[in-house]
Motif scaffolding. Structure first.
Motif, PDB file in Angstrom:
ATOM      1  N   UNK A 355      -6.673 -61.700 -62.823  1.00 18.65           N
ATOM      2  CA  UNK A 355      -7.003 -63.190 -62.658  1.00 18.65           C
ATOM      3  C   UNK A 355      -7.286 -63.440 -61.128  1.00 18.65           C
ATOM      4  N   UNK A 356      -8.182 -64.572 -60.884  1.00 16.43           N
ATOM      5  CA  UNK A 356      -8.151 -64.977 -59.537  1.00 16.43           C
ATOM      6  C   UNK A 356      -9.592 -64.698 -58.926  1.00 16.43           C
ATOM      7  N   UNK A 357     -10.252 -63.970 -59.868  1.00 18.67           N
ATOM      8  CA  UNK A 357     -11.701 -63.677 -59.251  1.00 18.67           C
ATOM      9  C   UNK A 357     -12.642 -64.591 -58.897  1.00 18.67           C
ATOM     10  N   UNK A 358     -12.383 -65.832 -59.369  1.00 19.31           N
ATOM     11  CA  UNK A 358     -13.145 -66.976 -59.100  1.00 19.31           C
ATOM     12  C   UNK A 358     -12.730 -67.589 -57.689  1.00 19.31           C
ATOM     13  N   UNK A 359     -11.515 -67.140 -57.134  1.00 18.00           N
ATOM     14  CA  UNK A 359     -10.932 -68.050 -56.145  1.00 18.00           C
ATOM     15  C   UNK A 359     -11.205 -67.136 -54.748  1.00 18.00           C
ATOM     16  N   UNK A 360     -11.887 -66.001 -54.954  1.00 17.93           N
ATOM     17  CA  UNK A 360     -12.204 -65.239 -53.920  1.00 17.93           C
ATOM     18  C   UNK A 360     -13.537 -66.084 -53.271  1.00 17.93           C
ATOM     19  N   UNK A 361     -13.139 -66.302 -51.765  1.00 17.72           N
ATOM     20  CA  UNK A 361     -14.302 -66.906 -50.995  1.00 17.72           C
ATOM     21  C   UNK A 361     -14.658 -65.921 -49.722  1.00 17.72           C
ATOM     22  N   UNK A 362     -16.173 -65.661 -49.541  1.00 17.86           N
ATOM     23  CA  UNK A 362     -16.332 -64.998 -48.470  1.00 17.86           C
ATOM     24  C   UNK A 362     -16.101 -63.496 -48.010  1.00 17.86           C
ATOM     25  N   UNK A 363     -15.895 -63.025 -49.316  1.00 22.27           N
ATOM     26  CA  UNK A 363     -15.703 -61.366 -49.484  1.00 22.27           C
ATOM     27  C   UNK A 363     -16.410 -60.977 -50.734  1.00 22.27           C
ATOM     28  N   UNK A 364     -16.793 -59.898 -50.959  1.00 23.21           N
ATOM     29  CA  UNK A 364     -17.497 -59.353 -51.812  1.00 23.21           C
ATOM     30  C   UNK A 364     -16.544 -58.497 -52.643  1.00 23.21           C
ATOM     31  N   UNK A 365     -16.388 -58.646 -54.129  1.00 26.30           N
ATOM     32  CA  UNK A 365     -15.501 -57.785 -55.037  1.00 26.30           C
ATOM     33  C   UNK A 365     -16.382 -56.846 -55.898  1.00 26.30           C
ATOM     34  N   UNK A 366     -16.179 -55.531 -55.420  1.00 32.72           N
ATOM     35  CA  UNK A 366     -16.865 -54.407 -56.161  1.00 32.72           C
ATOM     36  C   UNK A 366     -15.668 -54.222 -57.231  1.00 32.72           C
ATOM     37  N   UNK A 367     -16.284 -54.267 -58.519  1.00 31.25           N
ATOM     38  CA  UNK A 367     -15.600 -53.692 -59.605  1.00 31.25           C
ATOM     39  C   UNK A 367     -15.655 -52.195 -59.625  1.00 31.25           C
ATOM     40  N   UNK A 368     -14.290 -51.601 -60.005  1.00 29.24           N
ATOM     41  CA  UNK A 368     -14.438 -50.158 -60.372  1.00 29.24           C
ATOM     42  C   UNK A 368     -13.640 -49.542 -61.519  1.00 29.24           C
TER      43      UNK A 368
END
Length: 423
Positions: A355-368
């Motif tokens: 949970x919380x993926x929508x709240x990430x700001x100003x960073x890149x989230x790469x799924x593994x």
């Protein structure tokens, strides 16, 4: 172009994210992909070593370029499979042919290549089940710690560094006689321990010319302060602060150039990435190992710093005109922190909702190790997500990654809080 990426990790999500930005990319596919690649590409449920099914997909989707993420298909000869098939031979394959992929497929092959081309590396000898006693004798000539490496692919787990001579002998026996790493340790390379700080150098080559990508440093141990078991990588930083211009020149002159020249001299056909694992001993760079693809999690900090169109670079590689390309690099630092499943790199549970993926700001989230299940992103592997950020300094970038990690949650989530601590 229609492009297919092979793989399912953070590295492949990063490739997909970057390739999707190219105006040269028409349709993008990833096999098998993950929940992150789904956002920018179409996933195909195909194993990376199932060459016949890959062939069918290439024909069905009119694929013109295939980018190979992991080492297994390269070592098993996917590039040769394409070249030798009339229906596939015009497809551009980014990754070396089988003969050259032995640089990663066999530690002994790599050491012989390094010695043959006078590239600085640790002294070594290799042993098999028939001369294990000689292995014990060689260990007695070395000072601790003792470095034992399974010759074949062992998913990043086949290297042991031991301080006790008797333990080293016992582990050598485990590897050679008791198949500790299966067939990967039917041959073992023992080498002198090099004391220094590690970094990675990434080179693109079309077999003739080369371009050097930004350096990176990854953190392999599970525990803070670089303690505990080895993992596939817990975080990374680019550029490497201690890699001065003088040091980078030494890497290019003593290691990169002789490597690319060596590939040509030895007739090892190479179109793709050369990952050179280095150690800085005093002020001198020495090679620890070669990989024949991009590293993970280093890809997650190196590619975000590359401003040049990646598809344009790959096209130039396949057409042997890489010398025409100028790489434009983002001068900011990039850092990534890996979020892993509790218990990794040993037994861990899967299927935990993230949970919380929508709240990430100003960073890149790469799924593994993450997948989509009933419209929810859930964990599916040991290394789950990589949080990448930019900053004017690596300290600023790492701070941003940690701030955004606070937004994410899954049961038993773990990450190292000290990435960059040794710099």
């Amino acid at each position: 172009m229609n492009i297919l990426i092979l793989g399912s990790g953070g590295r492949e999500h990063t490739f997909a994210w970057k390739i999707a930005q190219s105006p040269l990319c028409n349709s993008l596919y990833v096999a098998p992909g993950n929940s992150g690649t789904l956002e920018v590409a179409k996933n195909l449920e195909i194993k990376v070593t199932d060459f016949e099914t890959i062939k069918s997909a290439v024909i069905e989707h009119q694929i013109e370029m295939i980018v190979v993420g992991p080492e297994d298909p390269l070592v098993q000869g996917i590039h040769d499979f394409f070249i030798n098939d009339d229906q596939l031979k015009d497809v551009a394959v980014i990754g070396p042919q089988k003969a050259a992929a032995e640089l990663e497929g066999s530690k002994e092959f790599a050491k012989e290549f390094l010695y043959r081309h006078n590239i600085p590396t640790a002294a070594y000898q290799s042993f098999n089940a028939s001369n294990v006693e000689e292995g014990y004798a060689f260990l007695e000539t070395l000072n601790p710690p003792y470095v034992l490496k399974a010759d074949g692919l062992a998913a990043g787990k086949g290297v042991l560094i031991l301080n006790d001579l008797n333990e080293a002998k016992s582990e050598l026996k485990n590897m050679l006689l008791d198949a500790k790493f299966g067939t990967a340790s039917s041959k073992v390379v023992i080498e002198e321990f090099l004391d220094g700080i590690e970094l990675s150098c990434f080179v693109l080559t079309d077999g003739k010319s080369y371009k050097i990508l930004p350096t990176a440093k990854d953190y392999k141990r599970i525990g803070e302060g670089d303690t505990g078991l080895n993992t596939g990588g817990m975080g990374a930083i680019s550029p490497v602060p201690f890699a001065t211009e003088t040091f980078l020149n030494k890497i290019e002159e003593r290691i990169v150039k002789p490597t690319i020249n060596g590939l040509q001299k030895d007739n090892l056909p190479y179109k793709g990435f050369v990952f050179i694992g280095l150690i800085k001993v005093g002020d001198e760079p020495k090679v620890i190992e070669y990989n024949v693809r991009m590293g993970d999690p280093e890809t997650e900090v190196v590619l975000p710093r590359l401003k040049t169109d990646l598809v344009e670079i790959f096209k130039a590689i396949s057409e042997e005109r890489l010398h025409e390309i100028d790489l434009e690099i983002d001068q900011r630092a990039a850092t990534t922190v890996m979020l892993v499943s509790g218990g990794y790199p040993e037994a861990y549970e899967k299927g935990k909702e993230i949970s919380g993926l929508d709240a990430v700001k100003d960073s890149l989230v790469f799924h593994a190790g993450a997948t989509l299940k009933n419209d929810k992103v859930v964990t599916s592997g040991g290394r789950v997500m990589a949080m990448t950020s930019y900053g004017n300094t690596y300290e600023e970038a790492i701070k941003k990654s940690y701030q955004n990690i606070n937004e994410l949650h899954f049961d038993k989530m773990y990450y190292r809080k000290d990435i960059g601590f040794d710099l």
